[in-house]
Design an enzyme around this catalytic site. Structure first.
Site, PDB file in Angstrom:
ATOM      1  N   GLY A 203       0.840  -1.189   0.000  1.00 20.36           N
ATOM      2  CA  GLY A 203       0.000   0.000   0.000  1.00 20.36           C
ATOM      3  C   GLY A 203       0.876   1.240   0.000  1.00 20.36           C
TER       4      GLY A 203
ATOM      5  N   GLN B 282       2.673   9.956   1.140  1.00 20.32           N
ATOM      6  CA  GLN B 282       3.974   9.322   1.374  1.00 20.32           C
ATOM      7  C   GLN B 282       5.001   9.666   0.304  1.00 20.32           C
ATOM      8  OE1 GLN B 282       2.142   5.234   2.187  1.00 20.32           O
ATOM      9  NE2 GLN B 282       4.078   5.172   3.304  1.00 20.32           N
TER      10      GLN B 282
ATOM     11  N   HIS C 225      -5.032   1.710   7.250  1.00 22.72           N
ATOM     12  CA  HIS C 225      -3.665   2.231   7.381  1.00 22.72           C
ATOM     13  C   HIS C 225      -3.426   3.348   6.351  1.00 22.72           C
ATOM     14  CE1 HIS C 225       0.890   1.410   7.850  1.00 22.72           C
ATOM     15  NE2 HIS C 225       0.804   2.219   6.812  1.00 22.72           N
ATOM     16  N   GLU C 226      -3.836   3.102   5.104  1.00 25.04           N
ATOM     17  CA  GLU C 226      -3.604   4.096   4.037  1.00 25.04           C
ATOM     18  C   GLU C 226      -4.499   5.328   4.213  1.00 25.04           C
ATOM     19  OE1 GLU C 226      -0.972   3.735   2.443  1.00 25.04           O
ATOM     20  OE2 GLU C 226      -0.701   1.629   2.973  1.00 25.04           O
TER      21      GLU C 226
ATOM     22  N   CYS D  58       5.392  -0.062   7.364  1.00 28.92           N
ATOM     23  CA  CYS D  58       5.058   1.098   6.545  1.00 28.92           C
ATOM     24  C   CYS D  58       6.298   1.495   5.758  1.00 28.92           C
ATOM     25  CB  CYS D  58       4.619   2.249   7.455  1.00 28.92           C
ATOM     26  SG  CYS D  58       4.186   3.751   6.571  1.00 28.92           S
ATOM     27  N   LEU D  59       6.117   1.779   4.474  1.00 25.81           N
ATOM     28  CA  LEU D  59       7.265   2.163   3.651  1.00 25.81           C
ATOM     29  C   LEU D  59       7.906   3.453   4.153  1.00 25.81           C
ATOM     30  CD1 LEU D  59       5.958   1.271   0.069  1.00 25.81           C
ATOM     31  CD2 LEU D  59       7.536  -0.038   1.510  1.00 25.81           C
TER      32      LEU D  59
ATOM     33  N   HIS E 232      -2.974   7.643   6.597  1.00 25.84           N
ATOM     34  CA  HIS E 232      -1.923   8.485   6.003  1.00 25.84           C
ATOM     35  C   HIS E 232      -2.518   9.783   5.469  1.00 25.84           C
ATOM     36  CE1 HIS E 232       1.847   6.339   6.151  1.00 25.84           C
ATOM     37  NE2 HIS E 232       1.332   5.235   5.631  1.00 25.84           N
TER      38      HIS E 232
HETATM   39 NI    NI Z   1       2.183   3.356   5.661  1.00 28.60          NI
END
Ligand code: NI
Length: 176
Positions: free
Chosen positions: A53, A58, A140-141, A98-99, A144
């Site tokens: 994701g 991000q 989660h997304e 998370c990236l 963000h």
């Molecule tokens: Ni994330």
């Protein structure tokens, strides 16, 4: 930010504690070729990083849009624009990463199911019921896009267990 001036090849994954990750993203009013190109570029970035994701914030673009692919394969990517979540049900505790927080992983308590309403790349509204991993990724997304990170949702004990990784990212950010 003017979307027209966005340099897609210059986009990269922002790491915690980059302040852009705390920005609340704005709803998209126009969905056209530029957004399709952004989605494609985000897919490239996410797949290369091995993620499932990625939210626009991000990569430094504060627009309410994210992509996800539970298989991490580009052909399974779904583009989610202007997401709204409701009908939260149950509780699940799935390990998240998370990236934007490499090497930090922890179990996060969230509703186990939710209903997503959003627009696709053609601007059409759709609704999707999500459970388990899909529900976790979608929440989660969407977090963000509200400037929230999964580490904000940790229990005191989990946060303590993650403190080294978090501290290291803070130091790396200061050193840049
Ligand atoms: Ni994330």
């Amino acid at each position: 930010m003017l979307i027209e001036n966005m340099k897609l090849d210059k986009l990269y994954i922002r790491h915690y504690p980059d302040p852009i990750l705390r920005q609340k993203a704005e709803n998209l009013t126009e969905i056209g070729d530029t957004i399709a190109a952004l989605a494609e570029r985000m897919t490239e970035i996410m797949v290369k990083a091995g993620g499932i994701g990625l939210a626009a914030t991000q990569v430094g673009v504060p627009l309410r849009m994210f992509i996800f692919s539970l298989t991490a394969k580009p052909e399974d990517v779904q583009v989610i624009i202007n997401p709204e979540l409701k009908n939260f049900q149950g509780v699940s505790e799935i390990e998240e990463g998370c990236l934007s927080l490499p090497d930090v992983r922890a179990k996060v308590r969230r509703p186990a199911a939710c209903t997503l309403t959003a627009r696709d790349l053609d601007g059409n509204e759709f609704t999707m019921d999500a459970v388990d991993m899909a529900a976790t990724v979608i929440q989660h997304e969407t977090d963000h896009l509200d400037g929230k990170l999964f580490i904000d949702r940790l229990s005191t004990i989990s946060r303590f267990a993650c403190r080294r990784g978090i501290r290291q990212l803070e130091e790396e950010f200061e050193d840049r």
